[in-house]
Design a protein around this motif. Structure first.
Motif, PDB file in Angstrom:
ATOM      1  N   GLY A 197       0.625  -1.329  -0.095  1.00  0.00           N
ATOM      2  CA  GLY A 197       0.050   0.004  -0.013  1.00  0.00           C
ATOM      3  C   GLY A 197       0.770   1.324   0.077  1.00  0.00           C
ATOM      4  N   ASN A 198       2.054   1.131  -0.129  1.00  0.00           N
ATOM      5  CA  ASN A 198       2.951   2.276   0.035  1.00  0.00           C
ATOM      6  C   ASN A 198       3.095   3.290  -1.013  1.00  0.00           C
ATOM      7  N   THR A 199       2.808   2.521  -2.344  1.00  0.00           N
ATOM      8  CA  THR A 199       2.761   3.665  -3.484  1.00  0.00           C
ATOM      9  C   THR A 199       1.443   4.687  -3.207  1.00  0.00           C
ATOM     10  N   THR A 200       0.489   4.063  -2.519  1.00  0.00           N
ATOM     11  CA  THR A 200      -0.652   5.051  -2.333  1.00  0.00           C
ATOM     12  C   THR A 200      -0.276   6.075  -1.509  1.00  0.00           C
ATOM     13  N   THR A 214      -0.072  12.109  -9.703  1.00  0.00           N
ATOM     14  CA  THR A 214       0.855  11.362  -9.141  1.00  0.00           C
ATOM     15  C   THR A 214       0.814   9.846  -8.873  1.00  0.00           C
ATOM     16  N   ALA A 215      -0.375   9.320  -8.770  1.00  0.00           N
ATOM     17  CA  ALA A 215      -0.782   7.928  -8.427  1.00  0.00           C
ATOM     18  C   ALA A 215      -0.330   6.926 -10.047  1.00  0.00           C
ATOM     19  N   GLY A 216       0.307   5.771  -9.426  1.00  0.00           N
ATOM     20  CA  GLY A 216       0.570   4.951 -10.701  1.00  0.00           C
ATOM     21  C   GLY A 216       0.145   3.549 -10.258  1.00  0.00           C
ATOM     22  N   ARG A 217       0.326   2.468 -10.988  1.00  0.00           N
ATOM     23  CA  ARG A 217      -0.215   1.385 -10.796  1.00  0.00           C
ATOM     24  C   ARG A 217       0.558   0.237  -9.872  1.00  0.00           C
ATOM     25  N   GLY A 218       1.527   0.823  -9.277  1.00  0.00           N
ATOM     26  CA  GLY A 218       1.990   0.105  -8.210  1.00  0.00           C
ATOM     27  C   GLY A 218       2.676  -1.291  -8.531  1.00  0.00           C
ATOM     28  N   ALA A 219       2.358  -2.321  -7.932  1.00  0.00           N
ATOM     29  CA  ALA A 219       2.644  -3.693  -8.421  1.00  0.00           C
ATOM     30  C   ALA A 219       1.728  -4.243  -9.502  1.00  0.00           C
ATOM     31  N   GLY A 220       1.075  -3.481  -9.870  1.00  0.00           N
ATOM     32  CA  GLY A 220       0.394  -3.766 -11.292  1.00  0.00           C
ATOM     33  C   GLY A 220      -1.156  -3.887 -11.508  1.00  0.00           C
ATOM     34  N   LEU A 221      -1.737  -2.701 -10.852  1.00  0.00           N
ATOM     35  CA  LEU A 221      -3.126  -2.535 -10.775  1.00  0.00           C
ATOM     36  C   LEU A 221      -3.747  -2.404 -12.145  1.00  0.00           C
ATOM     37  N   SER A 264       9.519   4.060 -11.747  1.00  0.00           N
ATOM     38  CA  SER A 264       8.321   3.720 -12.621  1.00  0.00           C
ATOM     39  C   SER A 264       7.174   4.351 -12.306  1.00  0.00           C
ATOM     40  N   GLU A 265       7.040   4.671 -10.991  1.00  0.00           N
ATOM     41  CA  GLU A 265       5.811   5.505 -10.429  1.00  0.00           C
ATOM     42  C   GLU A 265       5.841   6.781 -10.776  1.00  0.00           C
ATOM     43  N   PRO A 266       4.786   7.369 -11.388  1.00  0.00           N
ATOM     44  CA  PRO A 266       4.833   8.747 -11.571  1.00  0.00           C
ATOM     45  C   PRO A 266       5.193   9.706 -10.620  1.00  0.00           C
ATOM     46  N   CYS A 267       4.800   9.543  -9.431  1.00  0.00           N
ATOM     47  CA  CYS A 267       5.244  10.631  -8.570  1.00  0.00           C
ATOM     48  C   CYS A 267       6.916  10.480  -8.308  1.00  0.00           C
ATOM     49  N   GLY A 268       7.418   9.246  -8.385  1.00  0.00           N
ATOM     50  CA  GLY A 268       8.807   9.238  -8.053  1.00  0.00           C
ATOM     51  C   GLY A 268       9.596  10.095  -9.282  1.00  0.00           C
ATOM     52  N   GLN A 269       9.232  10.016 -10.400  1.00  0.00           N
ATOM     53  CA  GLN A 269       9.698  10.946 -11.637  1.00  0.00           C
ATOM     54  C   GLN A 269       9.650  12.548 -10.938  1.00  0.00           C
ATOM     55  N   LEU A 270       8.504  12.751 -10.514  1.00  0.00           N
ATOM     56  CA  LEU A 270       8.089  14.164 -10.277  1.00  0.00           C
ATOM     57  C   LEU A 270       8.935  14.503  -9.064  1.00  0.00           C
ATOM     58  N   LEU A 271       9.041  13.574  -8.002  1.00  0.00           N
ATOM     59  CA  LEU A 271      10.098  14.125  -6.965  1.00  0.00           C
ATOM     60  C   LEU A 271      11.248  14.123  -7.420  1.00  0.00           C
TER      61      LEU A 271
END
Length: 365
Positions: free
Chosen positions: A177-180, A197-204, A291-298
């Motif tokens: 749940g920590n990508t949320t 900012t939200a991405g698919r995490g482990a494959g949503l 890979s997560e959008p928020c990581g790239q923005l950060l």
């Protein structure tokens, strides 16, 4: 140590050491900035440590394990039992990061900062603040005091490792749940909607991603975190792992140790640390492009460029560990490569052209 004391202990980057490191790089018989971001990272190491005689010998990655109450809203593919299962694997030295760390020559330090109630896990340090966070769509994930306790637990681990002689630090996480939570923290800090900012995490799935965005929106609307107050943000919509990693980065900076960032969750913690103390940025090195959008923005907000772009999204600090051998290779060039003076030839100039003199046999122009 209190938080205020920790923040006060973090000094600015040593500009003199950084300039000395740059001059040393430029004296080496190779094209200027030939190793690109790897050279930049070692200049950052000089700024963090205050030294031009660099060493990255002993390495360690701390992996902070915690559960997130927001999982109750169906934002993940797996249940919270996975957090404990991976923590057990970490304690036994058989998780993904453990295998990679053995190759990189790094110690793995698993830490429980807030998993759900469980029996003691051999090999995992118990610094648990509470058994998982609350569901942030129902109220704050944790109290401000609990967030600060987790932060200081992370700082404690970083400072202990530094005091044991660890030269290069990294932090990872394990918490379903920590990508949320990372996306929620990013939305607040960067004033961006959850849809960005939200991405698919482990494959949503597509439907799962829509649900995740909606959940973050509800949590932000309910809790109204104050972006000018990092502790308020992490306590209301963050996680215990993010809080602990925030402290870890602050502790590393206070002890003048460089620290490799991992993925999106790590980058959320890094920006929280920088918002608490801008000088903390001096210690931070970006390992890979999340890979997560928020990581790239950060990473963009932090002004850091990663050295890997391999589509990594495993967590546990694996991306940070993967970058360690690259830094070792760059350091070997920095320490051992012959200089232009030693070869008796003219050095390359900053505009990219070599001045007149003998050709550099075997060295790319």
């Amino acid at each position: 140590m209190e938080l205020e004391e920790l923040l006060a202990a973090i000094t600015p980057a040593d500009k003199e050491a950084m300039e000395g490191c740059r001059k040393n790089w430029d004296a080496i018989a190779k094209p200027i900035n030939g190793l690109g971001n790897l050279e930049v990272m070692l200049v950052q190491v000089a700024g963090a440590t205050g030294k031009t005689d660099l060493s990255l010998g002993a390495k360690a990655v701390a992996v902070f394990c915690a559960d997130n109450g927001v999982v109750a809203q169906g934002v993940t593919q797996t249940g919270q039992e996975v957090t404990l299962a991976v923590a057990q694997a970490l304690g036994e030295g058989r998780s993904s990061v453990c295998h990679m760390a053995r190759v990189a020559g790094a110690q793995v330090v698993p830490v429980d900062v807030g998993m759900l109630a469980h029996a003691p896990v051999p090999g995992v340090r118990d610094l648990s603040v509470r058994p998982g966070t609350a569901d942030m769509t129902k109220g704050p994930a944790m109290s401000r005091e609990e967030a600060q306790a987790a932060l200081m637990a992370g700082a404690q681990i970083a400072m202990e490792l530094a005091d044991q002689g660890i030269a290069l630090l990294a932090a990872g996480e394990m918490g379903i749940g920590n990508t949320t939570t990372a996306a929620a923290v990013t939305s607040v800090l960067l004033d961006l909607p959850a849809s960005v900012t939200a991405g698919r995490g482990a494959g949503l799935s597509d439907a799962g991603l829509v649900r995740k965005v909606t959940v973050i929106q509800r949590a932000l609307m309910l809790n109204q975190p104050d972006r000018k107050d990092p502790l308020d943000v992490v306590s209301k919509v963050g996680g215990l792992d993010i809080a602990a990693m925030t402290g870890f980065y602050l502790g590393a900076a206070a002890r003048k140790r460089p620290v490799l960032l991992d993925g999106a969750i790590a980058c959320a913690a890094a920006l929280l640390a920088v918002r608490l103390c801008p000088n903390a940025r001096k210690a931070m090195l970006a390992s890979h492009r999340p890979s997560e959008p928020c990581g790239q923005l950060l990473l963009q907000e932090l002004g850091l460029k990663p050295v890997l772009d391999a589509g990594l999204h495993l967590g546990e600090g694996t991306g940070a560990v993967a970058a360690m051998p690259l830094l070792d290779m760059a350091l070997s060039v920095y320490q051992n490569m012959t200089t232009f003076d030693h070869m008796g030839i003219e050095a390359y100039q900053p505009d990219g052209r070599a001045v007149s003199g003998p050709a550099l046999t075997g060295v790319a122009p």
